[in-house]
Design a protein around this motif. Structure first.
Motif, PDB file in Angstrom:
ATOM      1  N   LEU A 148       0.811  -1.211   0.000  1.00  0.00           N
ATOM      2  CA  LEU A 148       0.000   0.000   0.000  1.00  0.00           C
ATOM      3  C   LEU A 148       0.850   1.269   0.000  1.00  0.00           C
ATOM      4  N   ARG A 149       1.885   1.303   0.841  1.00  0.00           N
ATOM      5  CA  ARG A 149       2.702   2.507   0.936  1.00  0.00           C
ATOM      6  C   ARG A 149       3.541   2.716  -0.329  1.00  0.00           C
ATOM      7  N   GLN A 150       4.010   1.627  -0.905  1.00  0.00           N
ATOM      8  CA  GLN A 150       4.745   1.765  -2.159  1.00  0.00           C
ATOM      9  C   GLN A 150       3.826   2.234  -3.284  1.00  0.00           C
ATOM     10  N   ARG A 151       2.585   1.766  -3.292  1.00  0.00           N
ATOM     11  CA  ARG A 151       1.628   2.252  -4.291  1.00  0.00           C
ATOM     12  C   ARG A 151       1.414   3.761  -4.133  1.00  0.00           C
ATOM     13  N   ALA A 152       1.329   4.190  -2.882  1.00  0.00           N
ATOM     14  CA  ALA A 152       1.171   5.624  -2.629  1.00  0.00           C
ATOM     15  C   ALA A 152       2.396   6.389  -3.113  1.00  0.00           C
ATOM     16  N   GLN A 153       3.577   5.809  -2.945  1.00  0.00           N
ATOM     17  CA  GLN A 153       4.794   6.468  -3.415  1.00  0.00           C
ATOM     18  C   GLN A 153       4.840   6.547  -4.936  1.00  0.00           C
ATOM     19  N   VAL A 154       4.363   5.502  -5.609  1.00  0.00           N
ATOM     20  CA  VAL A 154       4.285   5.567  -7.065  1.00  0.00           C
ATOM     21  C   VAL A 154       3.399   6.733  -7.487  1.00  0.00           C
ATOM     22  N   GLU A 155       2.242   6.867  -6.837  1.00  0.00           N
ATOM     23  CA  GLU A 155       1.349   7.979  -7.164  1.00  0.00           C
ATOM     24  C   GLU A 155       2.011   9.324  -6.855  1.00  0.00           C
ATOM     25  N   GLN A 156       2.788   9.357  -5.781  1.00  0.00           N
ATOM     26  CA  GLN A 156       3.524  10.583  -5.449  1.00  0.00           C
ATOM     27  C   GLN A 156       4.481  10.947  -6.574  1.00  0.00           C
ATOM     28  N   TRP A 157       5.213   9.959  -7.099  1.00  0.00           N
ATOM     29  CA  TRP A 157       6.190  10.242  -8.140  1.00  0.00           C
ATOM     30  C   TRP A 157       5.534  10.525  -9.477  1.00  0.00           C
ATOM     31  N   ILE A 158       4.377   9.949  -9.726  1.00  0.00           N
ATOM     32  CA  ILE A 158       3.621  10.323 -10.920  1.00  0.00           C
ATOM     33  C   ILE A 158       3.198  11.784 -10.822  1.00  0.00           C
ATOM     34  N   SER A 159       2.802  12.203  -9.635  1.00  0.00           N
ATOM     35  CA  SER A 159       2.421  13.606  -9.428  1.00  0.00           C
ATOM     36  C   SER A 159       3.622  14.527  -9.617  1.00  0.00           C
TER      37      SER A 159
END
Length: 212
Positions: A87-98
């Motif tokens: 879950l946290r890595q998925r959130a980080q992916v979204e952070q880096w996409i942003s």
């Protein structure tokens, strides 16, 4: 499946790279934006802003916006997942996409439009805009450098959509003679070399004879 786009388009390349990494193909339908085909009635019915790419699934369902298309394809198709299970890595992916969307792509495109695409339209480069773009890219690369400490990818142990979404812009920075902005960070430079040497990327940008 169909992808409506142009092989030189940064956003089309995101979708083609996602398909390639998933091990799938789609019928490629050329929309020659250089000839204004993005604004004909047929394409505007698919993409109301006249942009590319647009996507059509096997049953005729359509969508547009490259990052959304890539997320859909990753969730739909078999093959390696381009989003972590954690879950946290998925959130980080979204952070880096942003970060890619909001802090990197805008500055990079100021350089690319002026030093690469502008030539197709016979426009002289706006060097003030180029310099502004360089400053923005340098700031983003400094943040990426910290993120890439002791890792080969932006998030987790494998390629994710976050990595893919940066790739088309860096490829064009190289074409503009501005790869030094990336290589200024040893970590970011090495990260880019690993990504750019993937056979899937060679296929997408036409370094091989494989069809996209």
């Amino acid at each position: 499946m169909k992808v409506y786009g142009h092989p030189m388009s940064t956003c089309t390349r995101k979708v083609l790279m996602t398909l390639a990494e998933k091990g799938h193909r789609a019928e490629f339908v050329m929309v020659d934006i250089m000839k204004g085909e993005g604004h004909n009635a047929e394409h505007l019915a698919r993409q109301p802003w006249g942009q590319i790419p647009a996507f059509e699934d096997d049953d005729g369902w359509q969508m547009y916006e490259s990052r959304a298309i890539c997320r859909y394809l990753d969730a739909k198709l078999s093959g390696p997942s381009l989003m972590p299970a954690d879950l946290r890595q998925r959130a980080q992916v979204e952070q880096w996409i942003s970060i890619e969307t909001s802090n990197f792509t805008g500055p990079a495109m100021k350089i690319i439009y002026n030093l690469v695409f502008g030539k197709f339209f016979g426009k002289d480069p706006d060097m003030a805009a180029v310099e502004e773009g360089r400053k923005g890219v340098k700031k983003a690369v400094a943040v990426m450098e910290r993120q890439l400490e002791n890792r080969n990818f932006l998030v987790g142990d494998g390629l994710t959509l976050a990595d893919i979404f940066f790739m088309p812009y860096i490829e064009y920075l190289a074409a503009a003679g501005e790869l030094g902005l990336i290589d200024a960070s040893e970590r970011v430079g090495h990260w880019w070399r690993r990504l750019s040497e993937r056979p899937t990327w060679a296929q997408v940008i036409g370094r091989t004879n494989a069809a996209s």
